[in-house]
Each structure stands twice: as C-alpha cells, then as structure tokens.
Write a protein that holds these residues in place. Sequence first.
Motif, PDB file in Angstrom:
ATOM      1  N   ALA A  69      13.399 -19.358  40.960  1.00 57.19           N
ATOM      2  CA  ALA A  69      12.758 -20.572  41.089  1.00 57.19           C
ATOM      3  C   ALA A  69      11.297 -20.597  41.600  1.00 57.19           C
ATOM      4  O   ALA A  69      10.446 -20.960  41.263  1.00 57.19           O
ATOM      5  CB  ALA A  69      13.497 -21.693  41.870  1.00 57.19           C
ATOM      6  N   LEU A  70      11.055 -19.891  42.799  1.00 61.65           N
ATOM      7  CA  LEU A  70       9.836 -19.826  43.549  1.00 61.65           C
ATOM      8  C   LEU A  70       8.916 -18.920  42.798  1.00 61.65           C
ATOM      9  O   LEU A  70       7.665 -19.259  42.756  1.00 61.65           O
ATOM     10  CB  LEU A  70      10.085 -19.414  45.108  1.00 61.65           C
ATOM     11  CG  LEU A  70      10.491 -20.520  45.677  1.00 61.65           C
ATOM     12  CD1 LEU A  70      10.952 -20.054  47.173  1.00 61.65           C
ATOM     13  CD2 LEU A  70       9.975 -21.616  45.791  1.00 61.65           C
ATOM     14  N   PRO A  71       9.449 -17.760  42.362  1.00 58.14           N
ATOM     15  CA  PRO A  71       8.423 -16.837  41.469  1.00 58.14           C
ATOM     16  C   PRO A  71       8.164 -17.498  40.245  1.00 58.14           C
ATOM     17  O   PRO A  71       6.925 -17.209  39.707  1.00 58.14           O
ATOM     18  CB  PRO A  71       9.337 -15.725  41.234  1.00 58.14           C
ATOM     19  CG  PRO A  71      10.293 -15.551  42.364  1.00 58.14           C
ATOM     20  CD  PRO A  71      10.838 -17.079  42.436  1.00 58.14           C
ATOM     21  N   LEU A 110      -6.265 -17.982  47.245  1.00 58.35           N
ATOM     22  CA  LEU A 110      -5.902 -16.850  46.338  1.00 58.35           C
ATOM     23  C   LEU A 110      -5.056 -15.688  46.680  1.00 58.35           C
ATOM     24  O   LEU A 110      -4.081 -15.220  46.083  1.00 58.35           O
ATOM     25  CB  LEU A 110      -7.178 -16.136  45.965  1.00 58.35           C
ATOM     26  CG  LEU A 110      -8.224 -17.115  45.080  1.00 58.35           C
ATOM     27  CD1 LEU A 110      -9.461 -16.173  44.832  1.00 58.35           C
ATOM     28  CD2 LEU A 110      -7.768 -17.736  44.019  1.00 58.35           C
ATOM     29  N   HIS A 111      -5.021 -15.376  48.171  1.00 62.30           N
ATOM     30  CA  HIS A 111      -4.238 -14.434  48.480  1.00 62.30           C
ATOM     31  C   HIS A 111      -4.016 -14.526  50.220  1.00 62.30           C
ATOM     32  O   HIS A 111      -4.867 -15.147  50.799  1.00 62.30           O
ATOM     33  CB  HIS A 111      -4.927 -12.961  48.373  1.00 62.30           C
ATOM     34  CG  HIS A 111      -4.787 -12.453  46.936  1.00 62.30           C
ATOM     35  ND1 HIS A 111      -3.724 -11.917  46.318  1.00 62.30           N
ATOM     36  CD2 HIS A 111      -5.462 -12.308  46.002  1.00 62.30           C
ATOM     37  CE1 HIS A 111      -3.872 -11.772  45.209  1.00 62.30           C
ATOM     38  NE2 HIS A 111      -5.113 -11.923  44.933  1.00 62.30           N
ATOM     39  N   THR A 112      -2.639 -14.103  50.532  1.00 61.68           N
ATOM     40  CA  THR A 112      -2.481 -13.632  51.971  1.00 61.68           C
ATOM     41  C   THR A 112      -1.674 -12.611  51.913  1.00 61.68           C
ATOM     42  O   THR A 112      -0.576 -12.239  52.076  1.00 61.68           O
ATOM     43  CB  THR A 112      -1.543 -14.718  52.636  1.00 61.68           C
ATOM     44  OG1 THR A 112      -1.882 -16.362  52.231  1.00 61.68           O
ATOM     45  CG2 THR A 112      -1.582 -14.781  54.139  1.00 61.68           C
ATOM     46  N   GLN A 113      -2.621 -11.455  51.683  1.00 63.05           N
ATOM     47  CA  GLN A 113      -2.020 -10.083  51.266  1.00 63.05           C
ATOM     48  C   GLN A 113      -1.577  -9.301  52.350  1.00 63.05           C
ATOM     49  O   GLN A 113      -2.296  -9.255  53.329  1.00 63.05           O
ATOM     50  CB  GLN A 113      -2.888  -9.459  50.099  1.00 63.05           C
ATOM     51  CG  GLN A 113      -2.592  -8.125  49.533  1.00 63.05           C
ATOM     52  CD  GLN A 113      -3.625  -7.870  48.736  1.00 63.05           C
ATOM     53  OE1 GLN A 113      -3.924  -8.177  47.585  1.00 63.05           O
ATOM     54  NE2 GLN A 113      -4.354  -6.684  49.117  1.00 63.05           N
ATOM     55  N   ASP A 114      -0.641  -8.180  52.087  1.00 67.60           N
ATOM     56  CA  ASP A 114      -0.253  -7.498  53.179  1.00 67.60           C
ATOM     57  C   ASP A 114      -1.573  -6.445  53.255  1.00 67.60           C
ATOM     58  O   ASP A 114      -2.163  -6.115  52.485  1.00 67.60           O
ATOM     59  CB  ASP A 114       0.930  -6.692  52.635  1.00 67.60           C
ATOM     60  CG  ASP A 114       1.615  -5.644  53.698  1.00 67.60           C
ATOM     61  OD1 ASP A 114       1.170  -5.748  54.984  1.00 67.60           O
ATOM     62  OD2 ASP A 114       2.340  -4.697  53.411  1.00 67.60           O
ATOM     63  N   ASP A 130       5.294 -10.047  50.567  1.00 71.19           N
ATOM     64  CA  ASP A 130       5.289 -10.759  49.475  1.00 71.19           C
ATOM     65  C   ASP A 130       6.059 -11.822  49.307  1.00 71.19           C
ATOM     66  O   ASP A 130       5.321 -12.877  48.826  1.00 71.19           O
ATOM     67  CB  ASP A 130       5.745  -9.709  48.332  1.00 71.19           C
ATOM     68  CG  ASP A 130       5.352  -8.419  47.983  1.00 71.19           C
ATOM     69  OD1 ASP A 130       4.148  -8.394  48.288  1.00 71.19           O
ATOM     70  OD2 ASP A 130       5.861  -7.448  47.406  1.00 71.19           O
ATOM     71  N   ARG A 131       7.031 -11.860  50.300  1.00 68.52           N
ATOM     72  CA  ARG A 131       7.694 -13.472  50.359  1.00 68.52           C
ATOM     73  C   ARG A 131       6.832 -14.407  51.160  1.00 68.52           C
ATOM     74  O   ARG A 131       6.619 -15.444  50.416  1.00 68.52           O
ATOM     75  CB  ARG A 131       8.918 -13.291  51.045  1.00 68.52           C
ATOM     76  CG  ARG A 131      10.147 -12.525  50.210  1.00 68.52           C
ATOM     77  CD  ARG A 131      10.568 -13.352  49.416  1.00 68.52           C
ATOM     78  NE  ARG A 131      11.965 -12.652  48.660  1.00 68.52           N
ATOM     79  CZ  ARG A 131      11.868 -12.118  47.446  1.00 68.52           C
ATOM     80  NH1 ARG A 131      10.752 -12.224  46.557  1.00 68.52           N
ATOM     81  NH2 ARG A 131      13.028 -11.482  47.013  1.00 68.52           N
ATOM     82  N   LEU A 136       5.117 -18.086  49.803  1.00 62.48           N
ATOM     83  CA  LEU A 136       5.454 -19.299  50.173  1.00 62.48           C
ATOM     84  C   LEU A 136       3.994 -19.785  50.650  1.00 62.48           C
ATOM     85  O   LEU A 136       3.837 -21.146  50.344  1.00 62.48           O
ATOM     86  CB  LEU A 136       6.434 -19.069  51.376  1.00 62.48           C
ATOM     87  CG  LEU A 136       7.748 -18.719  51.160  1.00 62.48           C
ATOM     88  CD1 LEU A 136       8.446 -18.190  52.480  1.00 62.48           C
ATOM     89  CD2 LEU A 136       8.372 -19.758  50.414  1.00 62.48           C
ATOM     90  N   ILE A 137       3.092 -18.990  51.008  1.00 69.64           N
ATOM     91  CA  ILE A 137       1.777 -19.756  51.452  1.00 69.64           C
ATOM     92  C   ILE A 137       0.854 -20.099  50.246  1.00 69.64           C
ATOM     93  O   ILE A 137       0.377 -21.163  50.076  1.00 69.64           O
ATOM     94  CB  ILE A 137       1.132 -18.470  52.376  1.00 69.64           C
ATOM     95  CG1 ILE A 137       1.625 -18.433  53.730  1.00 69.64           C
ATOM     96  CG2 ILE A 137      -0.399 -19.203  52.401  1.00 69.64           C
ATOM     97  CD1 ILE A 137       1.626 -19.784  54.671  1.00 69.64           C
ATOM     98  N   PHE A 138       1.202 -19.292  49.159  1.00 68.69           N
ATOM     99  CA  PHE A 138       0.546 -19.601  48.000  1.00 68.69           C
ATOM    100  C   PHE A 138       0.928 -20.971  47.495  1.00 68.69           C
ATOM    101  O   PHE A 138       0.161 -21.810  47.054  1.00 68.69           O
ATOM    102  CB  PHE A 138       0.773 -18.453  47.083  1.00 68.69           C
ATOM    103  CG  PHE A 138       0.031 -18.559  45.698  1.00 68.69           C
ATOM    104  CD1 PHE A 138      -1.430 -18.511  45.389  1.00 68.69           C
ATOM    105  CD2 PHE A 138       0.513 -19.151  44.428  1.00 68.69           C
ATOM    106  CE1 PHE A 138      -1.962 -18.353  44.459  1.00 68.69           C
ATOM    107  CE2 PHE A 138      -0.131 -19.166  43.251  1.00 68.69           C
ATOM    108  CZ  PHE A 138      -1.337 -18.994  43.261  1.00 68.69           C
ATOM    109  N   LEU A 139       2.268 -21.082  47.165  1.00 75.58           N
ATOM    110  CA  LEU A 139       2.729 -22.480  47.102  1.00 75.58           C
ATOM    111  C   LEU A 139       2.294 -23.644  47.816  1.00 75.58           C
ATOM    112  O   LEU A 139       2.006 -24.811  47.457  1.00 75.58           O
ATOM    113  CB  LEU A 139       4.383 -22.381  46.778  1.00 75.58           C
ATOM    114  CG  LEU A 139       4.923 -21.291  45.735  1.00 75.58           C
ATOM    115  CD1 LEU A 139       6.334 -21.161  45.717  1.00 75.58           C
ATOM    116  CD2 LEU A 139       4.519 -22.067  44.266  1.00 75.58           C
TER     117      LEU A 139
END
Length: 497
Positions: free
Chosen positions: A20-22, A77-81, A468-469, A473-476
């Motif tokens: 659902a979330l992806p 856009l991103h909260t990337q590792d 990635d998770r 969550l932040i992107f959504l």
Amino acid sequence: MEILEPRYALPSRQHFTNKALPAAQKRLRDHIQEKLKDVPAVGFTTDIWSSSVCPLSLISFTAQWIDPSFNLQRVTLHTQDFRGSHTAERVREAIEGMLNSWGIDKSRVHVIVRDNARNLKKAMDDMEMKSVGCLAHTLQLAVHDGLLSQRSVVDTLATARKIIGHFKHSPLAYSRLEDIQRELKMDVKRLQQDVQVRWNSSLYMLQSILEQKRALLVYSGSYNLPATLTTTQWTLMEKTAEVLVPSEELTKDVSMATASAADVIPAITALRCLLSKDKTTDQGVKTMKSTLLDAVETRFAGIEEEPLYSIATLVDPRYKDRYFTHSDNLCIAKDKLIQEVTKIEERAATVSEESAAAVAGPSSKKKCQEGSSSLGSILDEILEENPLEGRCVSTSAEVQVQTYLMEQPCNRKSNPLQYWKQNASRFPPLADVAAKFLCAPSTSVDSERLFSAVSNILDEKRNRLSADRVEMLIFLKKNLHLILPEYDVESESGDEE
C-alpha cells in the motif's frame, strides 16, 4: 471491524509496508515528476542530519518553484541515506544522484540554499551550481560573534542555565516556584531552557527568567539555588534581550513558508537601521547594538552585490528599489535585471520567429518583422499612462523595468505572486524573471522542519527502521497533500526552525 463486518479481513502490517505505502509513494512521485517536467527554474534546500537514537545519517533535498499561474509549489524530494564520511565529494555525488533521479538538468537549478558548512559549500562549487548560505544560519553566526560571545553575557547565560536546570531536574522545586507564582498573583509559567546552537532560544530563556524575576527572588530567600544572579547580571539580561528582539523578529519573518530571497536585503537593511538608532540613553545598550551592528555588517557585507538577492528584491513589488543602501549596487542590480529581461525577450523572439517560419513560410517572417508585437503595443500604452522622467531609455527591456519601478510598491503584507498573476500581461518578460528569482528560498528552514518530522518517526521505540522506510514515510507525510488536498501537514510543522 469484526463487529461491523465480520467477513472483512483486515490487511496485515506487511500489506501496508510492502504494497500500500510503496504504491502510494509511486503515485505521488509520478505526480510530482509531471509537475516538475517543464519548470524552467527551481530553488532547492539541502542539509545533513544524524540521528541520536541509531547510527543513521540522512541528506535532505526539498524543491520549490512558481507555476504558470504564479502559485508557489513546494515539495520534498528526498530524505536519503547518507552513509560514511560527509566529505564535499560525497555530498556532490549525492546531490547529482538526486537531481538525476528526477530528471532535473543542472541548467534548471536556480539556487541551492545550504548552511555555512564548508563541505556543502565546496560541493556546490565543484558542481558549478549557484548556492547561498541560509540567512538564519548566517544571522546565528552574527549574533554569536557580536553579542553572545562577550564574556559578561556568556557568564550571565551560564548562571541562568544553572538556575533553570535546577527547576528542570527537581519537581519539588518547580512546585514550590508555582506556589510562589500563585501567591504573587502571577501567571503560572515554566522557565524555558535554551539550546546553545540556537541564539533565539537564548533570547526566549532570558525573557522567561526575566518574567519570573519576582518569583525567583522570593524563592531564593527561602530555598537554596545552585547559582544566583547579581543586580548587574539582571540588568545585563534586560539589555541583552532588548537588543536581540529585532533579530528574533527578522528570523521569524524569513523563516515563514512564504519567505523568499527577495526578503533578504530589506530584512538586513531594516535590522541595520534598528541597530544604528540611538533611541536609548543607556550606554550599555548602545555598546551592545554597536557591537552587534559591526558583526552584521561583516557577515552580510556583500548581499547587495549578490544578483540572486538584488534582482529578487527588485522584482518583488513590495520592495522594488527602495531598500538598497548603496546607489552603485542599485545601478548594477538594475542593469542585471535589464539583462535578464533582454535574454527572455530575445529567446521569445527567436521561438516566435521559428514558429512563424515553420507555419507560414518566409513571407510570414518578413511580415512579423515589419509589424508591431503585442509587447510593443502594451509598452507604448504604459508609456502614455506613465511618462518616464530622468534616465533616458532606449530598449523595450529598459522601458519595461523603468515603468515597473516607477510605480508605487505594494503593501508589505501583500502577496507578491498575486501582483504578478494580475500584471503578467503588462510585463511578460519581467514576470518570467520574477517567477525565476522569487522561487528561491531565503533559508534552509524547509530542511530543518523536515528533520524535525524525521525525529518524530525515527525515535527510541522505532530505531531499527531502515533508511528507505524512513524516506518513504517522510515523502508521503510531506507531499500527500498534493494529491489529497484535505491532507495538509503544514499546520503541524508551524514556523519553527
């Protein structure tokens, strides 16, 4: 659900996590990708954050632009590792990778707002991308250099922290203080501790302890405190708070979601004026103001020479050319603005000629050259209504800029984008320049707020979430309102840094 509809099978956690979330993330990403596709100029913010509950570092990337209807669009856009060493080379690789993943060419990057860390600055320079330091961070350095680093102020703040720390760690002490506040018929309020890397939190601490001065003096007469403030220190706190209030108001203004690069020059000019005024006869306050003014002058010495700020200020109908302190800088800024308008006119003329030649053949091109353009007609009408005085102008770009600047500025509380929405037909190329330069944020507060949201998701009870998770969550959370207007989290984040 078992009572309402026993036949319904509630989806499992794995269903939401893996499906659902992806799926929602993909739908949202496609929507943002479509919005970004034809945007000519985008302003970005970026920052790096490290978690205190797990060995995880993240790099943020937020974007904002002005759409054809002159509405400000803002997305995360991103909260990337961001693993490993935070060198300039690795920052550059991360930024380039994020831009490529969204199909954003470097030519469309108007500016990237960052903090003043050397690795971020060098990374942008290596990429040959325009970047500027966050106004709030630079002001933090100016306030620290000009005021909070003075020995007497440092000692006073240290004493105030000890007193507040005593109440923070002792419920009994706080209950006694509350009893005293009630006896004195004061509002029952708690003392506020500061964060030393945020100068405005030091101001809030001073204000809270000054507000409770009577209660604290009564408390110290009956109970022990780890430290006491002298009369001189009480006076010093009052003076320090008085001097810092204008800077705090400036920080709030430029940290608003609607603030842009156009606010920088007017804000610093106003701050300089406030610090240079001698309304008080108190020599101590004068000295503090003078010292802080020197630090502000040093940190913001070249802002009027920066085209990003100067052109943005000129195309903001609230400010125009009224806030420049040096006439030479104003002349240079106007020339650069005229150059920007000329470029857009030439580009539009080239596209128009090519389109006409493709549709109607060579004769149409000749006719187009001989006839009068719609822009020329509008400019002629404006000239008849508002005759220019003073400087002679020869090109349509100069006429357009001078006519616009001669009009009275809008109300300071008005929305500059609303002005351009209504007047884009009068000044078409100038409106395009405004859309380009007003999309630049003045601070990296978007990234700061982003990490505040991350700390609410990645906490001690959920410290094993993968990067990635967390990013999903932040992107959504930050972007879901773009496809579900009723879901708007802006009111949750507020205007704090």
